[in-house]
Design a protein around this motif. Structure first.
Motif, PDB file in Angstrom:
ATOM      1  N   ASN A 170       0.848  -1.195   0.000  1.00  0.00           N
ATOM      2  CA  ASN A 170       0.000   0.000   0.000  1.00  0.00           C
ATOM      3  C   ASN A 170       0.885   1.247   0.000  1.00  0.00           C
ATOM      4  O   ASN A 170       2.082   1.171   0.279  1.00  0.00           O
ATOM      5  N   ASN A 185     -11.042   9.329  -2.942  1.00  0.00           N
ATOM      6  CA  ASN A 185     -10.723   8.397  -4.037  1.00  0.00           C
ATOM      7  C   ASN A 185      -9.983   9.049  -5.205  1.00  0.00           C
ATOM      8  O   ASN A 185      -9.879   8.465  -6.284  1.00  0.00           O
ATOM      9  N   ARG A 233      -6.064   4.665  -8.986  1.00  0.00           N
ATOM     10  CA  ARG A 233      -6.973   4.316  -7.886  1.00  0.00           C
ATOM     11  C   ARG A 233      -8.371   4.914  -8.006  1.00  0.00           C
ATOM     12  O   ARG A 233      -9.319   4.429  -7.374  1.00  0.00           O
ATOM     13  N   GLU A 239      -9.046  -1.538  -8.302  1.00  0.00           N
ATOM     14  CA  GLU A 239      -9.268  -2.463  -7.186  1.00  0.00           C
ATOM     15  C   GLU A 239      -9.420  -3.897  -7.686  1.00  0.00           C
ATOM     16  O   GLU A 239      -9.051  -4.848  -7.001  1.00  0.00           O
ATOM     17  N   THR A 271     -15.216  -6.146  -6.061  1.00  0.00           N
ATOM     18  CA  THR A 271     -14.709  -4.909  -5.471  1.00  0.00           C
ATOM     19  C   THR A 271     -15.701  -3.768  -5.640  1.00  0.00           C
ATOM     20  O   THR A 271     -15.391  -2.626  -5.376  1.00  0.00           O
ATOM     21  N   THR A 292     -16.093   0.040  -0.499  1.00  0.00           N
ATOM     22  CA  THR A 292     -15.424   1.206  -1.084  1.00  0.00           C
ATOM     23  C   THR A 292     -15.517   2.440  -0.183  1.00  0.00           C
ATOM     24  O   THR A 292     -15.170   3.543  -0.598  1.00  0.00           O
ATOM     25  N   ASP A 296     -10.754   2.740  -0.512  1.00  0.00           N
ATOM     26  CA  ASP A 296     -11.356   1.488  -0.986  1.00  0.00           C
ATOM     27  C   ASP A 296     -10.564   0.325  -0.380  1.00  0.00           C
ATOM     28  O   ASP A 296      -9.336   0.301  -0.456  1.00  0.00           O
ATOM     29  N   ALA A 298      -9.949  -2.649  -1.218  1.00  0.00           N
ATOM     30  CA  ALA A 298      -9.069  -3.432  -2.102  1.00  0.00           C
ATOM     31  C   ALA A 298      -7.898  -2.603  -2.627  1.00  0.00           C
ATOM     32  O   ALA A 298      -7.121  -3.073  -3.445  1.00  0.00           O
ATOM     33  N   GLU A 299      -7.748  -1.365  -2.129  1.00  0.00           N
ATOM     34  CA  GLU A 299      -6.527  -0.606  -2.438  1.00  0.00           C
ATOM     35  C   GLU A 299      -5.414  -0.957  -1.468  1.00  0.00           C
ATOM     36  O   GLU A 299      -4.291  -0.459  -1.613  1.00  0.00           O
ATOM     37  N   ASP A 361      -5.526   1.530   4.442  1.00  0.00           N
ATOM     38  CA  ASP A 361      -6.970   1.496   4.684  1.00  0.00           C
ATOM     39  C   ASP A 361      -7.319   2.245   5.964  1.00  0.00           C
ATOM     40  O   ASP A 361      -8.353   2.911   6.054  1.00  0.00           O
TER      41      ASP A 361
END
Ligand SMILES: [Zn+2]
Length: 463
Positions: A170, A185, A233, A239, A271, A292, A296, A298-299, A361
């Motif tokens: 990340n 985002n 992103r 994602e 996602t 999300t 998000d 899944a980032e 996250d």
């Protein structure tokens, strides 16, 4: 003429170095001795007969012979791909086919067919061609019938590599920057150094993010005919790439440790569709959904690996987590597994300690510095610190596993824990599971490894 199963022979031919001599004039060779017809195809302009080369009734690996007859003129064109079979002792076969199939293809999944073949050359060899399959594809392992040694392994199936951009794990860890925020985002300049171009392995070639280990069921599934998936992103495809890549990396790592049935399947993930700042694994659907809200989910690869941890446990022990302590172990294992997966790309620094889970996250909801979803190096002790909330209590378990990692190193620790988990009861207690884990460490790595585990669980008040 005997018709051999086409699949078996076609594989042999496909793997050959095509050294065919093309003879354009009609040839008087009407009787191709030592050949077995494997295909006779009619096309608009001709008839195409393909033969496998044989020797004493056995297919010669890679040897072929093709005859094309022009419908109109009757002209025959020959492609002669027969290979030299020199000295060959047909009596040498000290190894049984069964032994060849079981011993030599263990690492390549389930052996389903064994044929005797001739490996050509001046000194030719009689060999078993063992066909096997695992989740990564189909293989032919050629085993010497006399010595039992593996002469070669050919992959008969095709897998497609794609390309894409990801965070790994990340931006906070990669850039060593704890001041980054979600910014709704947006793709902003300070994040540019966090993007990494990677190879997306094991794709099935449909142009989608579907493959051997991960299957994208997102509502707006991205597609690219050249399997190129470069998004930032702010785009929904990013994602999807993150989830495909991170899940595939995890399963590849698990298989590199020798496990062939720890959730060895195409794991469904989505996602899109959940706007909460949360993610979950659904045992009934066997799917992972990433929310999300905030950053998000899944980032952050560590969130992906946490959820994949639940999928792993549910695959090993269906219904795992039916007691409070087993549920806590599910959360603790997921956090710890995420950290284990993160090790190669996550510098363990004061700013971003390895033990801090999902530090990207967490920027949207955690307080303090560093910001973490949870940590795996906490000080909670059983039973005094039990809160009867699975995520909170999971920190007792994850700290024990963290100490197992500190004592055994990454590969041994992950092997011990994954192997032990197969024997956990769905409603197990901390103590029962810890005992299984200690015994597993002893069986895999001996007394000193068992002591590392014993001490780790003892320090948490579990044993
Ligand atoms: Zn969880």
């Amino acid at each position: 003429m005997r018709l051999l199963p086409r699949a078996a022979m076609a594989g042999a031919i496909a793997a050959a170095t095509i050294a065919a001599t093309l003879v354009s004039a009609p040839v008087a060779q009407a009787d191709p001795a030592g050949l077995t017809l494997i295909a006779s195809n009619q096309s608009l302009l001709g008839v195409h007969e393909l033969y496998a080369q044989t020797y004493a009734g056995h297919p010669v690996l890679g040897g072929f012979y093709a005859r094309h007859t022009d419908r109109e003129t009757g002209a025959v064109t020959i492609q002669d791909g027969r290979l030299t079979v020199g000295k060959l002792d047909l009596g040498k076969a000290r190894v049984s086919g069964d032994r060849a199939a079981t011993a030599e293809t263990k690492a390549r999944g389930h052996a389903f067919r064994t044929d005797i073949v001739v490996v050509p050359g001046d000194n030719a060899t009689l060999a078993y061609a063992v066909l096997s399959q695992d989740a990564t594809g189909e293989y032919r392992t050629v085993v010497d019938t006399d010595s039992g040694s593996v002469l070669r392994v050919d992959e008969l199936s095709d897998h497609v590599d794609g390309h894409g951009k990801v965070f790994e794990p990340n931006p906070v860890a990669t850039l060593q920057n704890t001041t980054l925020t979600d910014q709704n985002n947006k793709d902003y300049a300070a994040l540019s150094g966090a993007y990494k171009s990677v190879t997306l392995k094991n794709l099935n070639g449909t142009g989608k993010l579907d493959g051997s280990f991960a299957n994208n069921i997102s509502a707006s599934e991205v597609k690219n005919n050249t399997n190129t998936f470069n998004y930032n992103r702010s785009q929904a495809g990013f994602e999807q790439v993150m989830a495909y890549y991170s899940i595939t990396s995890a399963q590849s790592y698990i298989q590199s440790l020798g496990f062939t049935s720890v959730n060895n399947e195409a794991q469904d993930f989505k996602t899109t569709g959940l706007t909460d700042d949360n993610s979950f694994y659904s045992p009934s659907a066997d799917s992972i959904t990433f929310g999300t809200g905030g950053v998000d989910d899944a980032e952050d690869a560590e969130v992906i690996w946490h959820e994949y941890g639940h999928a792993i446990q549910d695959a090993q022990v269906p219904g795992f987590g039916s007691s409070n302590e087993a549920g806590a172990m599910g959360e603790g294992f997921g956090d710890w597994f995420a950290v284990m997966m993160s090790i190669p790309n996550n510098p363990d620094t004061v700013k971003t300690p390895l033990a801090c889970v999902a530090d990207w996250d967490a920027v949207s909801y955690a307080s303090g510095t560093p910001k973490c979803l949870r940590r795996v190096d906490g000080t909670k002790v059983y039973p005094g610190d039990v809160e009867n909330e699975v995520h909170a209590d999971g920190e007792i378990w994850s700290r024990a596993l963290w100490d197992v990692y500190k004592g055994l190193g990454r590969d041994q620790a992950v092997k011990v824990v994954l192997e032990a988990q197969f024997s956990y009861a769905p409603n197990t207690s901390f103590a029962a599971a810890a005992t299984v884990t200690v015994n597993t460490a002893r069986r895999l790595y001996g007394a000193s490894a068992a002591t590392v585990c014993q001490n780790a669980f003892h320090a948490r008040g579990i044993l």
